[in-house]
Design a protein around this motif. Structure first.
Motif, PDB file in Angstrom:
ATOM      1  N   THR A   1      22.113  45.865  40.218  1.00 26.25           N
ATOM      2  CA  THR A   1      21.851  47.189  39.721  1.00 26.25           C
ATOM      3  C   THR A   1      22.799  48.371  40.711  1.00 26.25           C
ATOM      4  OG1 THR A   1      19.531  47.653  41.196  1.00 26.25           O
ATOM      5  CG2 THR A   1      18.946  47.048  38.803  1.00 26.25           C
ATOM      6  N   GLY A   2      22.760  49.180  40.428  1.00 22.49           N
ATOM      7  CA  GLY A   2      23.240  50.188  40.929  1.00 22.49           C
ATOM      8  C   GLY A   2      25.184  49.991  41.539  1.00 22.49           C
ATOM      9  N   LYS A   3      24.976  50.367  43.045  1.00 18.82           N
ATOM     10  CA  LYS A   3      26.363  50.150  43.224  1.00 18.82           C
ATOM     11  C   LYS A   3      26.497  49.001  43.090  1.00 18.82           C
ATOM     12  CE  LYS A   3      26.152  52.453  47.642  1.00 18.82           C
ATOM     13  NZ  LYS A   3      25.958  53.067  48.824  1.00 18.82           N
ATOM     14  N   ALA A   4      26.009  48.129  43.483  1.00 26.24           N
ATOM     15  CA  ALA A   4      26.202  46.387  43.656  1.00 26.24           C
ATOM     16  C   ALA A   4      26.279  45.591  42.182  1.00 26.24           C
ATOM     17  CB  ALA A   4      24.832  46.168  43.617  1.00 26.24           C
ATOM     18  N   ALA A   5      25.726  46.609  41.167  1.00 29.32           N
ATOM     19  CA  ALA A   5      26.620  45.856  39.485  1.00 29.32           C
ATOM     20  C   ALA A   5      27.320  46.791  39.694  1.00 29.32           C
ATOM     21  CB  ALA A   5      25.136  46.470  39.195  1.00 29.32           C
ATOM     22  N   THR A   6      28.325  47.816  39.918  1.00 33.01           N
ATOM     23  CA  THR A   6      28.950  48.429  39.423  1.00 33.01           C
ATOM     24  C   THR A   6      30.393  48.302  40.316  1.00 33.01           C
ATOM     25  OG1 THR A   6      28.594  50.290  39.617  1.00 33.01           O
ATOM     26  CG2 THR A   6      30.644  50.605  39.506  1.00 33.01           C
ATOM     27  N   GLN A   7      30.326  47.336  41.545  1.00 36.76           N
ATOM     28  CA  GLN A   7      31.033  46.542  42.001  1.00 36.76           C
ATOM     29  C   GLN A   7      31.671  45.006  41.790  1.00 36.76           C
ATOM     30  OE1 GLN A   7      30.671  44.905  46.032  1.00 36.76           O
ATOM     31  NE2 GLN A   7      31.800  46.523  46.807  1.00 36.76           N
ATOM     32  N   GLU A   8      30.707  44.406  40.849  1.00 36.54           N
ATOM     33  CA  GLU A   8      30.169  42.853  40.162  1.00 36.54           C
ATOM     34  C   GLU A   8      31.047  42.908  39.090  1.00 36.54           C
ATOM     35  OE1 GLU A   8      30.232  39.047  39.118  1.00 36.54           O
ATOM     36  OE2 GLU A   8      29.563  40.223  41.464  1.00 36.54           O
ATOM     37  N   ARG A   9      31.489  44.751  38.606  1.00 32.97           N
ATOM     38  CA  ARG A   9      31.508  43.960  36.925  1.00 32.97           C
ATOM     39  C   ARG A   9      33.115  45.355  37.637  1.00 32.97           C
ATOM     40  NH1 ARG A   9      28.703  48.296  35.183  1.00 32.97           N
ATOM     41  NH2 ARG A   9      30.205  50.258  35.024  1.00 32.97           N
ATOM     42  N   ILE A  10      33.030  45.642  38.889  1.00 30.22           N
ATOM     43  CA  ILE A  10      34.911  45.820  38.800  1.00 30.22           C
ATOM     44  C   ILE A  10      35.532  44.307  39.037  1.00 30.22           C
ATOM     45  CG2 ILE A  10      36.353  46.442  40.212  1.00 30.22           C
ATOM     46  CD1 ILE A  10      34.394  49.309  40.405  1.00 30.22           C
ATOM     47  N   LEU A  11      34.850  43.748  39.824  1.00 33.75           N
ATOM     48  CA  LEU A  11      35.334  42.275  40.400  1.00 33.75           C
ATOM     49  C   LEU A  11      35.737  41.348  39.715  1.00 33.75           C
ATOM     50  CD1 LEU A  11      33.071  41.725  43.832  1.00 33.75           C
ATOM     51  CD2 LEU A  11      35.954  42.146  43.340  1.00 33.75           C
ATOM     52  N   ALA A  12      34.319  41.257  38.974  1.00 34.52           N
ATOM     53  CA  ALA A  12      34.691  40.260  37.576  1.00 34.52           C
ATOM     54  C   ALA A  12      36.090  40.687  36.654  1.00 34.52           C
ATOM     55  CB  ALA A  12      33.630  40.121  36.317  1.00 34.52           C
ATOM     56  N   ALA A  13      36.026  41.985  35.858  1.00 34.86           N
ATOM     57  CA  ALA A  13      37.274  42.637  35.743  1.00 34.86           C
ATOM     58  C   ALA A  13      38.723  42.539  36.186  1.00 34.86           C
ATOM     59  CB  ALA A  13      37.481  43.968  35.596  1.00 34.86           C
ATOM     60  N   ALA A  14      38.763  42.416  37.722  1.00 31.95           N
ATOM     61  CA  ALA A  14      39.683  42.348  38.672  1.00 31.95           C
ATOM     62  C   ALA A  14      40.344  40.424  38.636  1.00 31.95           C
ATOM     63  CB  ALA A  14      39.694  42.785  39.231  1.00 31.95           C
ATOM     64  N   THR A  15      39.346  39.513  38.742  1.00 36.90           N
ATOM     65  CA  THR A  15      39.333  38.324  38.871  1.00 36.90           C
ATOM     66  C   THR A  15      40.009  37.870  37.664  1.00 36.90           C
ATOM     67  OG1 THR A  15      37.580  38.372  40.069  1.00 36.90           O
ATOM     68  CG2 THR A  15      38.326  36.547  39.109  1.00 36.90           C
ATOM     69  N   GLU A  16      39.540  38.229  36.028  1.00 34.54           N
ATOM     70  CA  GLU A  16      40.075  38.186  35.072  1.00 34.54           C
ATOM     71  C   GLU A  16      41.706  38.576  35.037  1.00 34.54           C
ATOM     72  OE1 GLU A  16      39.512  39.450  30.188  1.00 34.54           O
ATOM     73  OE2 GLU A  16      37.785  38.957  31.699  1.00 34.54           O
ATOM     74  N   LEU A  17      41.684  40.090  35.389  1.00 32.88           N
ATOM     75  CA  LEU A  17      43.153  40.022  34.660  1.00 32.88           C
ATOM     76  C   LEU A  17      44.359  39.608  36.226  1.00 32.88           C
ATOM     77  CD1 LEU A  17      42.446  43.870  34.690  1.00 32.88           C
ATOM     78  CD2 LEU A  17      43.071  42.234  32.592  1.00 32.88           C
ATOM     79  N   PHE A  18      44.109  39.326  37.358  1.00 30.12           N
ATOM     80  CA  PHE A  18      44.652  38.895  37.998  1.00 30.12           C
ATOM     81  C   PHE A  18      45.255  37.232  37.426  1.00 30.12           C
ATOM     82  CE2 PHE A  18      42.787  41.317  41.332  1.00 30.12           C
ATOM     83  CZ  PHE A  18      44.002  42.031  41.741  1.00 30.12           C
ATOM     84  N   LEU A  19      43.747  36.576  36.557  1.00 32.14           N
ATOM     85  CA  LEU A  19      44.366  34.668  36.445  1.00 32.14           C
ATOM     86  C   LEU A  19      44.768  35.321  35.422  1.00 32.14           C
ATOM     87  CD1 LEU A  19      40.624  33.909  37.348  1.00 32.14           C
ATOM     88  CD2 LEU A  19      42.720  33.200  38.767  1.00 32.14           C
ATOM     89  N   THR A  20      44.996  36.091  34.244  1.00 28.67           N
ATOM     90  CA  THR A  20      45.545  36.137  33.384  1.00 28.67           C
ATOM     91  C   THR A  20      46.742  37.265  33.062  1.00 28.67           C
ATOM     92  OG1 THR A  20      44.873  38.155  32.218  1.00 28.67           O
ATOM     93  CG2 THR A  20      43.446  36.282  31.915  1.00 28.67           C
ATOM     94  N   ARG A  21      46.891  37.903  33.867  1.00 28.64           N
ATOM     95  CA  ARG A  21      48.094  38.905  34.000  1.00 28.64           C
ATOM     96  C   ARG A  21      49.146  38.534  34.991  1.00 28.64           C
ATOM     97  NH1 ARG A  21      48.411  44.082  31.199  1.00 28.64           N
ATOM     98  NH2 ARG A  21      49.510  44.798  32.576  1.00 28.64           N
ATOM     99  N   GLY A  22      48.578  38.280  36.349  1.00 24.38           N
ATOM    100  CA  GLY A  22      49.409  38.377  37.409  1.00 24.38           C
ATOM    101  C   GLY A  22      48.821  39.082  38.535  1.00 24.38           C
ATOM    102  N   TYR A  23      49.131  39.231  39.773  1.00 24.47           N
ATOM    103  CA  TYR A  23      48.417  40.519  40.652  1.00 24.47           C
ATOM    104  C   TYR A  23      49.944  41.791  40.345  1.00 24.47           C
ATOM    105  CZ  TYR A  23      48.603  42.502  45.283  1.00 24.47           C
ATOM    106  OH  TYR A  23      48.263  43.997  46.217  1.00 24.47           O
ATOM    107  N   GLU A  24      51.649  41.304  40.103  1.00 26.26           N
ATOM    108  CA  GLU A  24      51.989  42.209  40.540  1.00 26.26           C
ATOM    109  C   GLU A  24      51.682  43.253  39.125  1.00 26.26           C
ATOM    110  OE1 GLU A  24      54.158  43.322  42.345  1.00 26.26           O
ATOM    111  OE2 GLU A  24      54.269  41.129  43.756  1.00 26.26           O
ATOM    112  N   THR A  25      51.730  43.059  37.734  1.00 26.43           N
ATOM    113  CA  THR A  25      51.650  43.179  36.971  1.00 26.43           C
ATOM    114  C   THR A  25      50.249  44.277  36.168  1.00 26.43           C
ATOM    115  OG1 THR A  25      50.780  41.580  36.284  1.00 26.43           O
ATOM    116  CG2 THR A  25      53.563  42.212  35.474  1.00 26.43           C
ATOM    117  N   THR A  26      49.295  43.510  37.026  1.00 25.72           N
ATOM    118  CA  THR A  26      47.921  44.235  36.853  1.00 25.72           C
ATOM    119  C   THR A  26      47.491  45.346  37.646  1.00 25.72           C
ATOM    120  OG1 THR A  26      46.698  42.118  36.297  1.00 25.72           O
ATOM    121  CG2 THR A  26      45.427  43.963  37.792  1.00 25.72           C
ATOM    122  N   THR A  27      47.185  46.355  37.117  1.00 26.53           N
ATOM    123  CA  THR A  27      47.344  47.793  37.819  1.00 26.53           C
ATOM    124  C   THR A  27      45.571  48.299  37.961  1.00 26.53           C
ATOM    125  OG1 THR A  27      47.307  49.158  36.234  1.00 26.53           O
ATOM    126  CG2 THR A  27      49.364  48.424  37.137  1.00 26.53           C
TER     127      THR A  27
END
Length: 218
Positions: free
Chosen positions: A25-51
């Motif tokens: 809940t709260g900040k922890a839930a937001t942080q987890e959502r950001i990490l999940a989204a970033a992980t997916e993008l880093f793996l599919t788009r790569g580091y350089e092309t993910t902003t």
């Protein structure tokens, strides 16, 4: 399997399940959502092309929210990899001292193999992107060596209860770990199911050949 071992297995499974049941809940839930989204993008788009903007959009938060939790993209990438490794760290930290040494050894070997099997695509992706960027290389090696060292230490403690006193348990543990590492490396070049089964059978054969102390002797 004995009744005691069955009860131990059930307790361990319940403990693991309980650790994932409580919703964030709260900040922890937001942080987890950001990490999940970033992980997916880093793996599919790569580091350089993910902003950061891509991550914010995918996580359905503002760019300011991403920067509030993570100072920059590099720290976000590092935290994503740490998040990936956390289940393995937690498994290593779990108290398995109540398990008989032989069963504990089997579970520790299974822990290594099952973690790789479940997270293979994620591990491959992060290793690929991290090794392509020199700024991550030293940190990545330190992180992986730390996990390697901790796992080797856990194996050593278990084998110290199995092998005769004149046998060095650390040397045996490092041999087992090198065997598991070698199997992982070979799997990148030879993924044929039949060969994978043969390698798995060989691992079990080597584990069976580890010297055992005679009951009643130390």
């Amino acid at each position: 399997m004995s009744r005691d071992e069955s009860e131990i297995d059930r307790d361990v499974l319940q403990e693991i399940a309980a650790s994932h049941d409580e919703p964030l809940t709260g900040k922890a839930a937001t942080q987890e959502r950001i990490l999940a989204a970033a992980t997916e993008l880093f793996l599919t788009r790569g580091y350089e092309t993910t902003t950061i903007a891509h991550v914010a959009e995918h996580a359905e938060v503002s760019r300011a929210t991403v920067f509030w939790h993570f100072s920059d993209k590099e720290s976000l990438f590092r935290e994503c990899f740490n998040r990936l490794c956390e289940p393995f760290r937690q498994s290593l930290s779990r108290d398995m001292s109540s398990l008989p040494p032989e069963k504990r050894l089997r579970e520790q070997v299974e822990l290594y193999q099952s973690f790789i099997a479940r997270h293979r695509a994620d591990v491959d992706g992060f290793l690929r992107w991290a090794t392509e960027h020199t700024s991550f290389r030293d940190w990545l090696v330190r992180t992986l060596y730390d996990l390697h060292h901790r796992f080797g230490g856990a194996l050593t403690e278990t084998l110290a209860e199995i092998v005769p006193s004149e046998i060095d348990p650390h040397a045996i543990a490092m041999g087992v770990l090198m065997m598991l590492d070698g199997n992982l490396l070979l799997s990148y070049f030879d993924g044929a199911p039949r060969n994978a089964e043969q390698r798995q059978a060989s691992i079990q054969a080597v584990l069976d050949m580890i010297p055992r102390r005679v009951p009643g002797r130390h």
